[in-house]
Design an enzyme around this catalytic site. Structure first.
Site, mmCIF file in Angstrom:
data_model
loop_
_atom_site.group_PDB
_atom_site.id
_atom_site.type_symbol
_atom_site.label_atom_id
_atom_site.label_comp_id
_atom_site.label_asym_id
_atom_site.label_seq_id
_atom_site.Cartn_x
_atom_site.Cartn_y
_atom_site.Cartn_z
ATOM 1 N N GLU A 177 43.107 35.530 31.263
ATOM 2 C CA GLU A 177 41.882 35.766 30.480
ATOM 3 C C GLU A 177 42.201 36.481 29.176
ATOM 4 O OE1 GLU A 177 39.075 33.711 32.048
ATOM 5 O OE2 GLU A 177 38.314 35.298 30.759
ATOM 6 N N TYR A 179 35.911 42.247 30.492
ATOM 7 C CA TYR A 179 36.995 42.196 31.491
ATOM 8 C C TYR A 179 38.336 41.938 30.801
ATOM 9 C CZ TYR A 179 40.083 40.042 34.983
ATOM 10 O OH TYR A 179 41.157 39.715 35.760
ATOM 11 N N SER A 187 46.201 39.193 33.294
ATOM 12 C CA SER A 187 45.432 37.961 33.508
ATOM 13 C C SER A 187 45.511 37.018 32.310
ATOM 14 C CB SER A 187 43.965 38.336 33.732
ATOM 15 O OG SER A 187 43.145 37.196 33.618
HETATM 16 P P1 NAP Z 1 39.423 40.369 44.020
HETATM 17 O O1 NAP Z 1 39.436 39.457 45.201
HETATM 18 O O2 NAP Z 1 38.171 40.537 43.229
HETATM 19 O O3 NAP Z 1 39.899 41.811 44.539
HETATM 20 C C1 NAP Z 1 39.734 42.955 43.761
HETATM 21 C C2 NAP Z 1 40.140 44.158 44.593
HETATM 22 O O4 NAP Z 1 39.936 45.341 43.812
HETATM 23 C C3 NAP Z 1 39.310 44.335 45.880
HETATM 24 O O5 NAP Z 1 40.159 44.833 46.885
HETATM 25 C C4 NAP Z 1 38.307 45.395 45.460
HETATM 26 O O6 NAP Z 1 37.776 46.147 46.544
HETATM 27 C C5 NAP Z 1 39.195 46.281 44.600
HETATM 28 N N1 NAP Z 1 38.432 47.151 43.725
HETATM 29 C C6 NAP Z 1 37.448 46.819 42.856
HETATM 30 N N2 NAP Z 1 36.966 47.924 42.258
HETATM 31 C C7 NAP Z 1 37.658 48.970 42.766
HETATM 32 C C8 NAP Z 1 37.607 50.377 42.556
HETATM 33 N N3 NAP Z 1 36.749 50.927 41.694
HETATM 34 N N4 NAP Z 1 38.462 51.165 43.252
HETATM 35 C C9 NAP Z 1 39.341 50.624 44.146
HETATM 36 N N5 NAP Z 1 39.435 49.299 44.384
HETATM 37 C C10 NAP Z 1 38.594 48.488 43.698
HETATM 38 O O7 NAP Z 1 40.572 39.972 42.981
HETATM 39 P P2 NAP Z 1 41.849 39.032 43.208
HETATM 40 O O8 NAP Z 1 41.445 37.629 42.895
HETATM 41 O O9 NAP Z 1 42.495 39.359 44.486
HETATM 42 O O10 NAP Z 1 42.757 39.502 41.982
HETATM 43 C C11 NAP Z 1 43.669 40.596 42.129
HETATM 44 C C12 NAP Z 1 43.963 41.179 40.756
HETATM 45 O O11 NAP Z 1 44.534 40.170 39.923
HETATM 46 C C13 NAP Z 1 42.750 41.691 39.981
HETATM 47 O O12 NAP Z 1 43.171 42.791 39.210
HETATM 48 C C14 NAP Z 1 42.385 40.536 39.072
HETATM 49 O O13 NAP Z 1 41.701 41.022 37.929
HETATM 50 C C15 NAP Z 1 43.755 40.001 38.747
HETATM 51 N N6 NAP Z 1 43.845 38.575 38.447
HETATM 52 C C16 NAP Z 1 43.309 37.665 39.303
HETATM 53 C C17 NAP Z 1 43.461 36.316 39.036
HETATM 54 C C18 NAP Z 1 42.901 35.270 39.964
HETATM 55 O O14 NAP Z 1 42.797 34.106 39.547
HETATM 56 N N7 NAP Z 1 42.581 35.612 41.211
HETATM 57 C C19 NAP Z 1 44.168 35.902 37.898
HETATM 58 C C20 NAP Z 1 44.721 36.873 37.067
HETATM 59 C C21 NAP Z 1 44.576 38.206 37.357
HETATM 60 P P3 NAP Z 1 36.477 45.599 47.376
HETATM 61 O O15 NAP Z 1 37.019 44.593 48.357
HETATM 62 O O16 NAP Z 1 35.966 46.838 48.009
HETATM 63 O O17 NAP Z 1 35.550 44.996 46.376
HETATM 64 O O1 G4F Z 2 35.840 31.122 38.638
HETATM 65 P P1 G4F Z 2 35.541 31.877 37.404
HETATM 66 O O2 G4F Z 2 34.489 32.924 37.475
HETATM 67 O O3 G4F Z 2 36.935 32.451 36.901
HETATM 68 P P2 G4F Z 2 37.402 33.042 35.491
HETATM 69 O O4 G4F Z 2 36.268 33.450 34.640
HETATM 70 O O5 G4F Z 2 38.345 32.045 34.910
HETATM 71 O O6 G4F Z 2 38.174 34.357 35.915
HETATM 72 C C1 G4F Z 2 39.068 34.349 37.025
HETATM 73 O O7 G4F Z 2 40.357 34.007 36.585
HETATM 74 C C2 G4F Z 2 40.944 34.957 35.683
HETATM 75 C C3 G4F Z 2 42.327 34.408 35.297
HETATM 76 O O8 G4F Z 2 42.199 33.565 34.175
HETATM 77 C C4 G4F Z 2 41.045 36.292 36.372
HETATM 78 F F1 G4F Z 2 41.649 37.189 35.539
HETATM 79 C C5 G4F Z 2 39.660 36.770 36.745
HETATM 80 O O9 G4F Z 2 39.774 38.012 37.463
HETATM 81 C C6 G4F Z 2 39.029 35.731 37.668
HETATM 82 O O10 G4F Z 2 39.776 35.705 38.864
HETATM 83 O O11 G4F Z 2 35.115 30.864 36.240
HETATM 84 C C7 G4F Z 2 35.939 29.767 35.881
HETATM 85 C C8 G4F Z 2 35.196 28.884 34.913
HETATM 86 C C9 G4F Z 2 34.576 29.666 33.745
HETATM 87 O O12 G4F Z 2 34.780 28.977 32.557
HETATM 88 C C10 G4F Z 2 33.100 29.684 34.060
HETATM 89 O O13 G4F Z 2 32.256 29.740 32.935
HETATM 90 O O14 G4F Z 2 34.105 28.282 35.610
HETATM 91 C C11 G4F Z 2 32.947 28.376 34.809
HETATM 92 N N1 G4F Z 2 31.765 28.323 35.675
HETATM 93 C C12 G4F Z 2 30.845 27.347 35.650
HETATM 94 N N2 G4F Z 2 29.869 27.626 36.518
HETATM 95 C C13 G4F Z 2 31.380 29.248 36.578
HETATM 96 C C14 G4F Z 2 30.186 28.796 37.112
HETATM 97 N N3 G4F Z 2 31.973 30.398 37.007
HETATM 98 C C15 G4F Z 2 31.344 31.107 37.982
HETATM 99 N N4 G4F Z 2 31.911 32.248 38.446
HETATM 100 N N5 G4F Z 2 30.147 30.715 38.511
HETATM 101 C C16 G4F Z 2 29.530 29.565 38.110
HETATM 102 O O15 G4F Z 2 28.449 29.228 38.595
#
Ligand code: NAP
Ligand code: G4F
Length: 341
Positions: free
Chosen positions: A135, A156, A133
């Site tokens: 992050e 995280y 990520s």
């Molecule tokens: P997400 O929607 O939160 O999905 C997370 C998945 O992990 C869900 O299927 C969840 O199951 C499963 N999970 C959580 N805890 C688990 C456990 N203990 N055992 C087995 N499965 C578990 O995340 P996403 O946005 O699709 O992201 C996919 C991956 O990419 C994650 O690793 C995230 O950290 C990483 N990532 C995401 C982003 C982004 O912007 N989306 C960016 C960079 C990296 P449930 O449905 O049961 O909760």
């Molecule tokens: O949508 P966010 O919670 O995403 P964040 O923290 O960037 O993390 C996501 O992206 C990562 C990749 O860079 C992934 F690895 C991670 O698993 C996840 O998918 O927050 C985005 C921004 C942050 O700066 C947060 O402080 O939005 C700001 N924010 C402002 N108000 C909020 C809120 N975020 C959330 N979730 N909820 C709020 O009310």
């Protein structure tokens, strides 16, 4: 007869897992997914591709497992011997990781090690994708690329840094085909409802329909490089088709603030967000990531990957999808797919 490739996806019920499963099925794969036992159905995002397992030629097969349970993962990998493993499962919410840091390290960090050890110990010949990520870059100034040093700002992010390096270590130590996709934020109408983009797009739909009058948010000044999830899962697949295992940044190269997201999202329904949005300190983080903007030039050069959806289109498609979803809910048009145990 040519045997189909098999893939195992952890986190298949999440945003990315569901899009990746669709992509792989469209490419002829047999897809196996790990889901957690839950007291209610947690596979809603898989409805478009789910088939009753009694039907012939089912190409999506779900298995119970948990990232905290190494035995379940080891058994699955040994029994299935998948050609490719996409490890997407994680406790993926940054703010929540400050509240459950140990659990986050267990699943988001050690979960990766459990899978890599299962591959190594079983000797299964497979290709492994780690969902790393942006992050991890945390406080490192933009633009961030594959050479930018990590400075994690949350439990995280620290767990993801461990997972990143243990993936590199297994590649170097044991010659595993193991890659890190360092993905910047990517969104869609399947995004979890508590991430900021989806929280906003859902609120816009509800405020427009007169069902909600306030939206409470945290830091409006944070800047993110927001792309479209289906674009990003195709980069995951491309990384596992290369002749050499390597790590790649995947990003759009543009950053926008939460405020800009609010501007475009509320403009879409001709409302002024200032009338509805309030800052609630509970959504602030003990340490914030201020600015993420990725440089994905290596992915463009080596993988031939480029994003197809830009920020204004992303905001519009998310708001439109949430308006449609709400209308379907209100009209009673949504019927979930039932599945067995
Ligand atoms: P997400 O929607 O939160 O999905 C997370 C998945 O992990 C869900 O299927 C969840 O199951 C499963 N999970 C959580 N805890 C688990 C456990 N203990 N055992 C087995 N499965 C578990 O995340 P996403 O946005 O699709 O992201 C996919 C991956 O990419 C994650 O690793 C995230 O950290 C990483 N990532 C995401 C982003 C982004 O912007 N989306 C960016 C960079 C990296 P449930 O449905 O049961 O909760
Ligand atoms: O949508 P966010 O919670 O995403 P964040 O923290 O960037 O993390 C996501 O992206 C990562 C990749 O860079 C992934 F690895 C991670 O698993 C996840 O998918 O927050 C985005 C921004 C942050 O700066 C947060 O402080 O939005 C700001 N924010 C402002 N108000 C909020 C809120 N975020 C959330 N979730 N909820 C709020 O009310």
């Amino acid at each position: 007869m040519i045997l189909a490739k098999t893939a195992l996806i952890t986190g298949i019920s999440g945003q990315d897992g569901s899009y990746l499963a669709e992509l792989l099925i469209s490419k002829g794969y047999e897809v196996h997914g790990v889901i957690r036992r839950s007291s209610s159905f947690n596979t809603r995002r898989l409805d478009p591709i789910y088939k009753d397992p009694h039907e012939a030629n089912t190409r999506l097969i779900l298995h119970y497992g948990d990232l905290a349970d190494g035995v379940s993962l080891t058994n699955l990998i040994r029994d299935l011997q998948p050609h490719e493993i996409y490890h997407l499962g994680a406790q993926s919410h940054v703010r929540v990781s400050f509240e459950i840091p140990e659990y986050t390290a267990q699943t988001t960090g050690l979960g990766t090690l459990r899978i890599l050890e299962a591959i190594r110990a079983s000797g299964v010949q497979t290709r492994f994708y780690q969902a790393s990520s942006s992050e991890m870059f945390g406080a490192a100034p933009p633009p961030q690329n594959e050479h930018t040093p990590f400075h994690p700002r949350s439990p995280y992010a620290a767990a993801k840094v461990f997972a990143y390096w243990i993936t590199v270590n297994f590649r170097e130590a044991y010659g595993l085909f193991a890659v890190n996709g360092i993905l910047f934020n990517h969104e869609s109408h399947r995004r979890g409802e508590t991430f900021v983009t989806r929280k906003i797009s859902r609120a816009v739909a509800r405020i427009r329909a007169g069902l909600q009058d306030k939206l409470y948010l945290g830091n409006l000044d944070a800047l993110r490089d927001w792309g479209y999830a289906p674009d990003f899962v195709s980069a995951m697949w491309l990384m596992l088709q290369q002749s050499k295992a390597d790590d790649f940044v995947i990003a759009t190269g543009e950053s926008h603030s939460v405020r800009e997201f609010l501007d475009l999202a509320f403009d879409r329904v001709r409302l002024d967000w200032h009338q509805f949005v309030e800052v609630d300190p509970r959504y602030l983080r003990p340490s914030e990531v201020d600015h993420l903007r990725g440089d994905a030039s290596k992915a463009e050069r080596v993988l031939g990957w480029k994003p197809s959806v830009r920020f204004p289109e992303l905001v519009a498609l998310m708001v439109d999808a949430d308006i449609q979803l709400l209308e379907d809910e209100l009209a009673g048009r949504l019927v979930g797919v039932d599945r067995e145990s």
